[in-house]
Design a protein around this motif. Sequence first.
Motif, mmCIF file in Angstrom:
data_model
loop_
_atom_site.group_PDB
_atom_site.id
_atom_site.type_symbol
_atom_site.label_atom_id
_atom_site.label_comp_id
_atom_site.label_asym_id
_atom_site.label_seq_id
_atom_site.Cartn_x
_atom_site.Cartn_y
_atom_site.Cartn_z
ATOM 1 N N ARG A 80 0.822 -1.213 0.000
ATOM 2 C CA ARG A 80 0.000 0.000 0.000
ATOM 3 C C ARG A 80 0.855 1.260 0.000
ATOM 4 N N GLU A 116 -5.433 -4.170 4.531
ATOM 5 C CA GLU A 116 -4.411 -3.648 5.430
ATOM 6 C C GLU A 116 -3.275 -2.981 4.673
ATOM 7 N N ASP A 117 -2.131 -3.668 4.521
ATOM 8 C CA ASP A 117 -0.982 -3.027 3.887
ATOM 9 C C ASP A 117 -0.757 -3.473 2.445
#
Length: 183
Positions: A80, A116-117
């Motif tokens: 991300r 999330e990431d």
Amino acid sequence: MKIAKDTVVTVHYTLSDAQGNLIEESQEPMVYLHGGYENTLPKIEEALDGKDPGYETTIQVEPEDAFGDYDPNLIKIEPRNRLPEPVEVGMQFEGSPDSAGGGEDSLIFTVTDIAEDKVVLDGNHPLAGIALRFALRVTEVRAATAEEVSHGHVHGPHGHGQGHDNDDFEGDEGDHFRSHPLH
């Protein structure tokens, strides 16, 4: 006037999948330069060639003659933090299909999931792998101008506006199927 090479064709369309589920209905007519200028799908040109205003038809176009087969190799999972914030599903980014670059043509990747990431990016055209059904109604046919033929696209209403020197101009939002090169 009949549709032939170097004519400007105005057509209203409804786009569905092979099961008849509506994908898009033109709000404005599609206006394109007929004759292999890659302003619309070749199968649409083939179906309309030699026809007159008022002609209506429905054609089915298989993926290989439209936006290609779905390629799972065009799915990328990226950290991300490599993308600008805020990242949202549906956002699009230009990038290489191979993270090493390799000199390949760039693609438009669409964010399809965020966890999330990690961000899932899909480089397939949104209609890749789908058989498409076009209901077409020709409303106007006219001779193209010499300038339109030399530029390879329509000028004026619903075509490229005056003053657009960039041949990559994508046209209006919405009826976006008209101006993508199809290789």
